[in-house]
Design a protein around this motif. Structure first.
Motif, PDB file in Angstrom:
ATOM      1  N   THR A  13      42.790  38.010  42.158  1.00  0.00           N
ATOM      2  CA  THR A  13      43.439  36.710  42.346  1.00  0.00           C
ATOM      3  C   THR A  13      42.986  35.729  41.276  1.00  0.00           C
ATOM      4  OG1 THR A  13      43.562  37.141  44.731  1.00  0.00           O
ATOM      5  CG2 THR A  13      43.938  34.879  44.015  1.00  0.00           C
ATOM      6  N   PHE A  17      45.410  33.969  38.552  1.00  0.00           N
ATOM      7  CA  PHE A  17      45.424  32.519  38.485  1.00  0.00           C
ATOM      8  C   PHE A  17      45.156  32.030  37.067  1.00  0.00           C
ATOM      9  CE2 PHE A  17      43.757  28.245  38.784  1.00  0.00           C
ATOM     10  CZ  PHE A  17      44.615  27.648  39.688  1.00  0.00           C
ATOM     11  N   ASN A  20      48.165  32.783  34.839  1.00  0.00           N
ATOM     12  CA  ASN A  20      49.314  31.924  35.145  1.00  0.00           C
ATOM     13  C   ASN A  20      49.097  30.469  34.748  1.00  0.00           C
ATOM     14  OD1 ASN A  20      50.669  34.111  36.231  1.00  0.00           O
ATOM     15  ND2 ASN A  20      50.086  33.655  38.333  1.00  0.00           N
ATOM     16  N   ASN A  48      43.232  24.519  43.755  1.00  0.00           N
ATOM     17  CA  ASN A  48      44.485  25.262  43.597  1.00  0.00           C
ATOM     18  C   ASN A  48      44.272  26.767  43.715  1.00  0.00           C
ATOM     19  OD1 ASN A  48      46.083  22.945  43.273  1.00  0.00           O
ATOM     20  ND2 ASN A  48      45.648  22.874  41.086  1.00  0.00           N
ATOM     21  N   ASP A  52      45.781  29.539  46.574  1.00  0.00           N
ATOM     22  CA  ASP A  52      46.362  30.849  46.238  1.00  0.00           C
ATOM     23  C   ASP A  52      45.630  31.978  46.947  1.00  0.00           C
ATOM     24  OD1 ASP A  52      48.102  29.521  44.565  1.00  0.00           O
ATOM     25  OD2 ASP A  52      47.376  30.446  42.705  1.00  0.00           O
ATOM     26  N   GLU A  55      46.459  32.272  50.598  1.00  0.00           N
ATOM     27  CA  GLU A  55      47.765  32.913  50.784  1.00  0.00           C
ATOM     28  C   GLU A  55      47.669  34.427  50.629  1.00  0.00           C
ATOM     29  OE1 GLU A  55      50.452  30.985  48.077  1.00  0.00           O
ATOM     30  OE2 GLU A  55      50.358  29.082  49.186  1.00  0.00           O
TER      31      GLU A  55
END
Length: 97
Positions: A13, A17, A20, A48, A52, A55
């Motif tokens: 993750t 991140f 992105n 942030n 993520d 989720e």
């Protein structure tokens, strides 16, 4: 939940991140600092990222994780200092379920 599985999920993750969001970092390891001097994230970036990660965890484990709770923020050892500490914190939250 298995430690290695959660750790790999956290690292993956983070990698997604940073890719992105155009954050430059070296290879992400379990000892990689997440925040602070030489950390990957500034405070907004950390928030942030945690959204993520929450989720991703919810999708994978079909339950809600609150990683940025007051409990997390008030610990003597921050669960956001590195991947290892964040993994431990996630496993603690899972044990409480």
């Amino acid at each position: 939940m298995e430690k290695k599985e959660v750790q790999d999920l956290v690292i993956e993750t983070i990698k997604e991140f940073v890719d992105n969001n155009g954050i430059e970092t070296e290879e992400v390891t379990v000892t990689q600092r997440l925040i602070g001097r030489s950390g990957i994230f500034d405070s907004i970036g950390l928030v942030n990222f945690l959204v993520d990660l929450e989720e991703v965890l919810e999708e994978k484990y079909d339950r809600v994780f609150s990683l940025s709770s007051e409990r997390a923020m008030s610990r003597s050892t921050s669960p956001f200092s590195n991947v290892e500490e964040l993994t431990k914190f996630i496993l603690e939250l899972d044990d409480e379920e």
